[in-house]
Each structure stands twice: as structure tokens, then as C-alpha cells.
Design a protein around this motif. Structure first.
Motif, mmCIF file in Angstrom:
data_model
loop_
_atom_site.group_PDB
_atom_site.id
_atom_site.type_symbol
_atom_site.label_atom_id
_atom_site.label_comp_id
_atom_site.label_asym_id
_atom_site.label_seq_id
_atom_site.Cartn_x
_atom_site.Cartn_y
_atom_site.Cartn_z
ATOM 1 N N GLU A 192 0.843 -0.643 0.263
ATOM 2 C CA GLU A 192 0.492 -0.013 -0.106
ATOM 3 C C GLU A 192 0.998 1.031 0.230
ATOM 4 O OE1 GLU A 192 -2.351 3.506 1.310
ATOM 5 O OE2 GLU A 192 -1.221 1.647 2.513
ATOM 6 N N GLN A 193 0.826 2.173 -1.151
ATOM 7 C CA GLN A 193 1.163 3.101 -1.240
ATOM 8 C C GLN A 193 3.494 3.027 -1.070
ATOM 9 O OE1 GLN A 193 -0.060 6.974 0.037
ATOM 10 N NE2 GLN A 193 -1.937 5.917 1.380
ATOM 11 N N ASP A 194 3.846 1.834 -1.799
ATOM 12 C CA ASP A 194 5.138 1.800 -1.584
ATOM 13 C C ASP A 194 5.761 1.153 -0.586
ATOM 14 O OD1 ASP A 194 4.922 2.068 -4.484
ATOM 15 O OD2 ASP A 194 4.989 4.404 -4.472
ATOM 16 N N ARG A 195 4.689 0.690 0.769
ATOM 17 C CA ARG A 195 4.922 -0.225 1.770
ATOM 18 C C ARG A 195 4.453 -1.272 1.834
ATOM 19 N NH1 ARG A 195 8.371 3.322 0.409
ATOM 20 N NH2 ARG A 195 8.199 5.144 2.475
ATOM 21 N N ILE A 196 5.149 -2.287 3.009
ATOM 22 C CA ILE A 196 4.920 -3.741 3.067
ATOM 23 C C ILE A 196 4.457 -3.634 4.483
ATOM 24 C CG2 ILE A 196 5.031 -6.023 2.942
ATOM 25 C CD1 ILE A 196 6.272 -5.182 -0.665
ATOM 26 N N VAL A 197 3.417 -3.926 4.718
ATOM 27 C CA VAL A 197 3.093 -3.634 6.483
ATOM 28 C C VAL A 197 3.859 -5.149 6.928
ATOM 29 C CG1 VAL A 197 1.683 -3.961 8.108
ATOM 30 C CG2 VAL A 197 2.064 -1.350 7.091
ATOM 31 N N ALA A 198 4.027 -5.079 7.906
ATOM 32 C CA ALA A 198 5.008 -6.965 8.436
ATOM 33 C C ALA A 198 5.030 -7.047 9.615
ATOM 34 C CB ALA A 198 6.034 -7.383 7.533
ATOM 35 N N CYS A 199 4.835 -7.964 9.375
ATOM 36 C CA CYS A 199 5.323 -8.274 11.807
ATOM 37 C C CYS A 199 6.720 -9.501 11.588
ATOM 38 C CB CYS A 199 3.767 -9.485 11.588
ATOM 39 S SG CYS A 199 4.307 -9.797 13.923
ATOM 40 N N LYS A 200 7.743 -8.801 12.012
ATOM 41 C CA LYS A 200 8.379 -9.711 12.595
ATOM 42 C C LYS A 200 9.187 -9.677 14.045
ATOM 43 C CE LYS A 200 13.652 -9.860 12.167
ATOM 44 N NZ LYS A 200 15.079 -8.833 11.353
ATOM 45 N N GLY A 201 9.026 -11.150 14.368
ATOM 46 C CA GLY A 201 9.221 -11.743 15.567
ATOM 47 C C GLY A 201 9.744 -13.096 15.996
ATOM 48 N N GLY A 202 9.952 -13.282 16.997
ATOM 49 C CA GLY A 202 10.729 -14.704 17.501
ATOM 50 C C GLY A 202 10.646 -15.021 18.864
ATOM 51 N N TYR A 203 10.726 -15.416 19.307
ATOM 52 C CA TYR A 203 11.007 -16.028 20.745
ATOM 53 C C TYR A 203 12.608 -15.870 21.268
ATOM 54 C CZ TYR A 203 6.781 -17.249 20.697
ATOM 55 O OH TYR A 203 5.162 -17.389 21.084
ATOM 56 N N ASP A 204 12.877 -15.275 22.139
ATOM 57 C CA ASP A 204 14.192 -15.447 22.761
ATOM 58 C C ASP A 204 14.596 -16.819 23.571
ATOM 59 O OD1 ASP A 204 13.824 -14.857 25.374
ATOM 60 O OD2 ASP A 204 13.938 -12.841 25.072
ATOM 61 N N ASP A 205 16.347 -16.549 23.929
ATOM 62 C CA ASP A 205 16.113 -17.880 25.087
ATOM 63 C C ASP A 205 15.661 -18.269 26.257
ATOM 64 O OD1 ASP A 205 18.156 -18.404 22.950
ATOM 65 O OD2 ASP A 205 19.907 -16.874 24.362
ATOM 66 N N ASN A 206 15.207 -17.183 26.894
ATOM 67 C CA ASN A 206 14.001 -17.412 27.666
ATOM 68 C C ASN A 206 12.613 -17.272 27.166
ATOM 69 O OD1 ASN A 206 15.839 -16.723 29.857
ATOM 70 N ND2 ASN A 206 15.824 -14.422 29.111
ATOM 71 N N TRP A 207 12.805 -17.570 26.069
ATOM 72 C CA TRP A 207 10.856 -17.921 25.434
ATOM 73 C C TRP A 207 10.342 -16.384 25.150
ATOM 74 C CZ3 TRP A 207 10.288 -21.584 22.087
ATOM 75 C CH2 TRP A 207 10.707 -22.610 22.076
ATOM 76 N N GLU A 208 10.830 -15.804 25.957
ATOM 77 C CA GLU A 208 10.067 -13.947 25.775
ATOM 78 C C GLU A 208 9.749 -14.008 23.905
ATOM 79 O OE1 GLU A 208 8.698 -12.476 28.042
ATOM 80 O OE2 GLU A 208 9.089 -14.431 29.879
#
Length: 584
Positions: A177-193
Motif C-alpha cells: 500500500e503506497q509502496d510500503r509492505i506492513v509486516a510483523c517480524k518476531g520470535g522467541y528469545d532464549d528465555n522464550w519471551e
């Protein structure tokens, strides 16, 4: 197959969009019948209801269990109720997202074709609305390490693959949308947070807005950067807005905040709602009796210059208009019995979560003495204050508004550059006003086809706007190539002149027959004529000779400068005057 009599009553129904709606019938399923483990559960079996009154069972072909009717648990232990989840189950650009499964308007599942980075696809889900022919998806193989975000077209063909989760930690993408891609980046760290958040990439996949936001708002049409700003929430729970490059424009300081709409956003601070404009300037919510309320408990987005609000102390929901008067958005008399339950269905006193919001339309739901009913909202916005625009524009802009040429949704942000989609809306409003014919009739007279047929043909991949499709059918506006219209792009002065001349031809070609002498007598010559594009030379000369569009000073036209809303309103008023003077 699976047709249901539409005259019957459904146990749940979603909203109609593009001629279809998802509906549900409640049924009870018995497990282990006749044994000591016997149990029952209630489910909604889902159907696609069409405007002709028939409904088709929605069937998903699950990789593990095969093809089966889609169901939704009535009282889910995990997840949301059908009322909340179904809010997003509507058709957008010919595709429905039903609990993660994409369907076409005939009720057929759009199945993914192909594989993702050498892995078969055992599971997949649609992650956002279809925009510009792009369906955003996430899926993968149950036996591989992590899934993958990808795009597919309406035929199920994979058109773009993002790096796999194990490489990128991208778990969700939305259509560009308007030359932008909204996205989610994430994962769990060593403490599962959980670590990560939402951001936006450019079309090459580079993060322009870092994925640091916990939540965001967007229009269900797939718009994120509404009026150029994206409403986001930080890790402290505060809301604000950033531009396309991630610059904070509205500080993240609010307890709740809507997407911007028509230059305004409803925000909550210190337990009370009010509105802000694109600069962050504050506007109070008007009281029905006049003045401003001391505390508003809910407020929704602007739609056609009007927004619903709720004041718990008075027990009243009503409408305010998007025409500030001394820092207050005035209440609209006669709307004070607006049904709060309809327009703020998820309202909970004291909650910072806005939840579902419903914009008002021409027909509003009202509630009086415990009884429900409907009323037609017949209302014209007040004229703007002179401070809303430049002084040289005020008189003619007001005349354009009073003549009915300017839609309510455009009566704001007068100094801002007008977009291609908004110019289409403006010119179609001018056409219907001058001819005294509705848009359907104008299009049918010009093309022999009705608007519904043209809309289903989808001439552009990046917009389904009725005004754009009608303006295109009338020959007023054209696409930009490759099936695109670029609705949010601005227009140049020479583009405006070209479209105004086409509009005059479409509206009343016979009125132009006498313009020749006036044009010849004017003999307009601009010093920057060498900068005019070939397609615009005649239009610039005609519009300048008729005093519809004038120069920018020093005998220059400045063909490639942008064009503002206030300039657009002034010129359509002048064009109307020229057409009606000749027609008379």
C-alpha cells in the motif's frame, strides 16, 4: 450445492460487500454418541449469501481431512467470538478472507498453487485484505522448520516469496500500500519471551519503519497510511502516528487512537475522547445543546464529514460534523438518539480498547424509549471557517460547496494536494450536479453498460472505487499503465487541465461548441509553454482562455506543479459556470 433459502433466518450474518456476505447457521454436533464420553458442541456452519437470495456452503479443502464445510465454534475456549472475528469476513477486491481461508465471490476456495522454497504447503492462511490483486498469505509444511510469508494472485499463483521464518522471523505480511509492505517480524528469545513487532518495508524488502510497534490501525480496505500517516502503538501501550519513512508525526501519547480519516483522528487521553488533525491540533466534541462536552467516552472515524460519538454521562450517542468552529466539532441536531450498540458494539466503560467501530451512513440506526428504528440522515455540512483555507480561495470554494459540487468527504484539508481518486470523486459529483442525472444513468448513456458490470470487470487492480470506475468509463480519467490507477498519487496542474476538459466533454459537449471564438480571442500564451506535455497543450489553452485555470504568476502556468483541493474546488465551480452560461 448447499443452497439455503434466504427468506429464512440466519443465526449470524456478516456485512454485505461487493454483492456477497458471509452468514451462519447454528448446529449442534454430538461426539461419542451413546457412550460414557458423549458430548456436544455448537458450531456455525458458514455460507456465502449473494444479493439474488441464494447461499452456498463454504467448503475448505483441508490437506489432512479433505474437503469439508467451514465451521466456526459458537463459544470458543481460545480465540474470538464469531461476532468479532466475522467483522473482517467481507469481500475486498473480489476476495473474501473467511477465518484465514480465501474465497472468490462465487464461494470457491482460492487454493495455493505451487510450493514454497522447495517445501510443500500443508497449511496456509490469508493474513490481510486483497489489494491491487495481491493476496497476502502465510503457510508452509508441517514437517519443515518454520513457515513462509508470500503473495499470491486471485488464481492462487504464488507471485512473491518472503524469506522463510527460520531466516527472517517474518510471520505476517500485508498487501503493498503506497509502496510500503506492513509486516510483523518476531520470535522467541532464549528465555522464550516474544521479541519483535510490526513495521513496514519498501518494495525491495528493506525495513523503512523498524518492526518495533506492538499494534497498529488500518482501514479494512487495506489502507495503512491514511492521509499519509500510520497509527501505531508502542510497547508502553501508547498510540501515535508515523509517516511512510517512520518519522513520528503524532507523538505516541494517547490511550487510544483511530486511523486518520478525512483529516481527523479520534484519540483518547486522560480517559476522554477528542479529535486531532494531521498536525496534532486538538478539537473538542460538541454537545447537542451547544458548546463542548466535558467528557466524551467513545468516538469513531469520520465518514462523509460525519462521525458518531458517545457521552456516557448523558447516555447519548449522536453525530458531529467535520467542520471545526472555534476548536469544536459541532453536534448535528436530530441525531441524538443514535443507537450506541450499533456504532460502538464493543464499547466497555473505562476501556482503552476501541474495538469495532461502525461509521454512519445515509440511514442511521436510532433507539428511543427502548425501541429500535431507522432514520434518514439528510444533512449538509456547515460552510468552513475562512481560516481553513487561503483567503483568495474562500469565496469560490464556498460557492462550489453551496452549488453541491464538493462531496462532504472532501470538505477538509483544503490546502493539501488532491489525489487522483479524490479528483475522480470531485469530477463525478460535478457531472451529476450539472446534468441532474445520477452516476448510473450517466455511465449507462455513455457506455451502454451499468456500473455493476463495469465494477465486476475490475479495470484497475489497485482500486474498486465507484467514482474512479465511473470517471474512467466517462473518459474523464485514465489509468497509469499495467492495470494501475494509482489512486493516492497527486496530480499536476497540466493533468488537472486535461481532466477538466475531458469532464466538460463528458458532461455537456454541446456547451463547448461556442468556446472556440473565446479561446481564439484570448490567444493564451505562457512563457513556460515549452514545458507542457503534448497531451496537455490543448487543455491548458482552453482552461486558461476560459479563466477556469489561471497562471501562477510572471506569465507562467507551471504545468508540473501539484494541485490542491482548494484549487480543484475553485476550478470546477468556474467550469460549471462556463458550461451553464453556454447551455443557457
Amino acid at each position: 450445492m448447499g443452497e439455503v433459502d434466504s427468506n429464512g433466518l440466519y443465526d449470524w450474518a456478516g456485512q454485505f460487500s461487493e454483492g456477497v456476505a458471509v452468514v451462519g447457521l447454528l448446529k449442534t454436533v454430538t461426539y461419542d454418541e451413546g457412550t460414557e464420553f458423549e458430548s456436544t458442541a455448537d458450531y456455525y456452519e458458514l455460507y456465502l449469501l449473494s444479493e439474488n437470495g441464494t447461499a452456498k456452503t463454504l467448503v475448505r479443502d483441508d490437506p489432512w481431512s479433505g474437503a469439508s464445510p467451514m465451521e466456526y465454534e459458537a463459544e470458543p475456549i481460545v480465540g474470538t467470538t464469531i461476532e468479532s472475528a466475522g467483522y473482517t469476513w467481507f469481500c475486498q477486491n473480489g476476495v473474501l478472507n473467511v477465518n484465514g481461508t480465501p474465497f472468490d465471490t462465487d464461494g470457491n476456495e482460492i487454493k495455493v498453487k505451487g510450493a514454497l522454497d522447495d517445501q510443500d504447503i500443508d497449511y496456509y492462511e490469508m493474513t490481510g485484505p486483497c489489494v491491487g490483486g495481491v493476496i497476502p498469505m502465510y503457510g508452509g509444511s508441517a514437517v519443515e522448520d518454520g513457515g513462509q510469508a508470500f503473495y499470491m494472485d486471485k488464481n492462487g499463483n504464488i507471485t512473491r516469496k518472503f524469506p522463510r521464518y527460520s531466516e527472517s522471523h517474518i510471520t505476517r505480511v500485508y498487501a503493498p500500500e503506497q509502496d510500503r509492505i506492513v509486516a510483523c517480524k518476531g520470535g522467541y528469545d532464549d528465555n522464550w519471551e516474544w521479541v519483535g513487532g510490526f513495521g513496514a518495508m519498501d518494495m525491495s524488502g528493506n525495513w523503512v519503519i523498524q518492526p518495533v510497534y506492538d499494534n497498529f490501525r488500518y482501514m479494512m480496505s487495506g489502507r495503512f497510511f491514511c492521509d499519509g500517516l500510520w497509527t501505531v502503538q508502542d510497547s508502553t501501550g501508547r498510540w501515535g502516528a508515523v509517516d511512510k519513512n517512520g518519522n513520528v508525526v503524532i507523538p505516541l501519547q494517547y490511550e487510544a487512537m483511530n486511523s486518520f480519516s478525512e483529516g481527523m483522528s479520534a484519540v483518547k487521553k486522560d480517559g476522554a475522547f477528542f479529535y486531532i488533525d494531521l498536525t496534532g491540533k486538538r478539537y473538542s466534541i460538541g454537545a447537542v445543546a451547544g458548546g463542548a462536552v466535558s467528557k466524551a467516552d467513545a468516538a469513531s472515524m469520520m465518514s462523509d464529514g460525519v462521525a458518531p460519538v458517545y457521552v456516557a454521562a448523558d447516555g447519548k450517542a449522536y453525530c458531529v460534523q467535520n467542520v471545526p468552529k472555534n476548536g469544536v466539532l459541532p453536534a448535528i441536531e436530530g441525531t441524538q438518539n443514535l443507537a450506541r450498540e450499533v456504532y460502538f458494539p464493543d464499547y466497555e466503560e473505562g476501556s482503552d480498547e476501541i474495538g469495532t467501530l461502525i461509521a454512519v451512513g445515509d440511514i442511521i440506526a436510532v433507539k428511543e424509549s427502548g425501541k429500535w428504528g431507522f432514520s434518514k440522515l439528510t444533512f449538509h455540512l456547515d460552510l468552513p471557517d475562512e481560516s481553513a483555507m487561503d483567503k483568495w480561495a474562500y469565496d469560490e470554494v464556498c460557492k462550489a460547496i453551496e452549488a453541491g459540487l464538493v462531496p462532504n468527504s472532501l470538505q477538509n484539508q483544503y490546502r493539501s494536494n488532491i489525489t487522483r481518486a479524490d479528483f475522480a470523486l470531485l469530477l463525478t459529483e460535478v457531472a451529476t450536479t450539472i446534468t441532474e442525472k445520477d452516476l448510473e444513468t450517466l455511465v449507462k448513456d455513455a457506455t451502454g453498460k451499468d456500473l455493476d458490470t463495469l465494477e465486476k470487470a475490475a479495470p484497475f487492480t489497485d482500486t474498486r472505487s465507484t467514482a474512479v470506475i465511473a470517471a474512467n468509463a466517462l473518459g474523464i480519467l485514465k489509468g497509469t499503465g499495467n492495470g494501475k490507477f494509482e489512486p493516492y498519487a497527486t496530480i499536476s496542474r497540466q493533468d488537472a487541465a486535461t481532466m477538466l476538459l475531458r469532464a466538460a466533454t463528458a458532461i455537456k459537449a454541446d456547451a463547448m461548441e461556442g468556446w472556440g471564438d473565446k479561446i481564439a480571442a484570448a490567444n493564451v500564451q505562457f512563457d513556460d509553454g515549452a514545458a507542457f506535455s503534448g497531451y496537455a497543450k490543448e487543455a491548458i489553452q482552453v482552461m486558461a482562455a476560459l479563466d477556469v485555470m489561471k497562471g501562477t504568476g510572471a506569465n507562467k502556468f507551471s504545468p508540473k506543479e501539484t494541485y490542491t483541493r482548494q484549487q480543484s474546488f475553485m476550478t470546477v465551480y468556474r467550469l460549471m459556470t462556463q458550461i451553464l452560461d453556454k447551455a443557457a
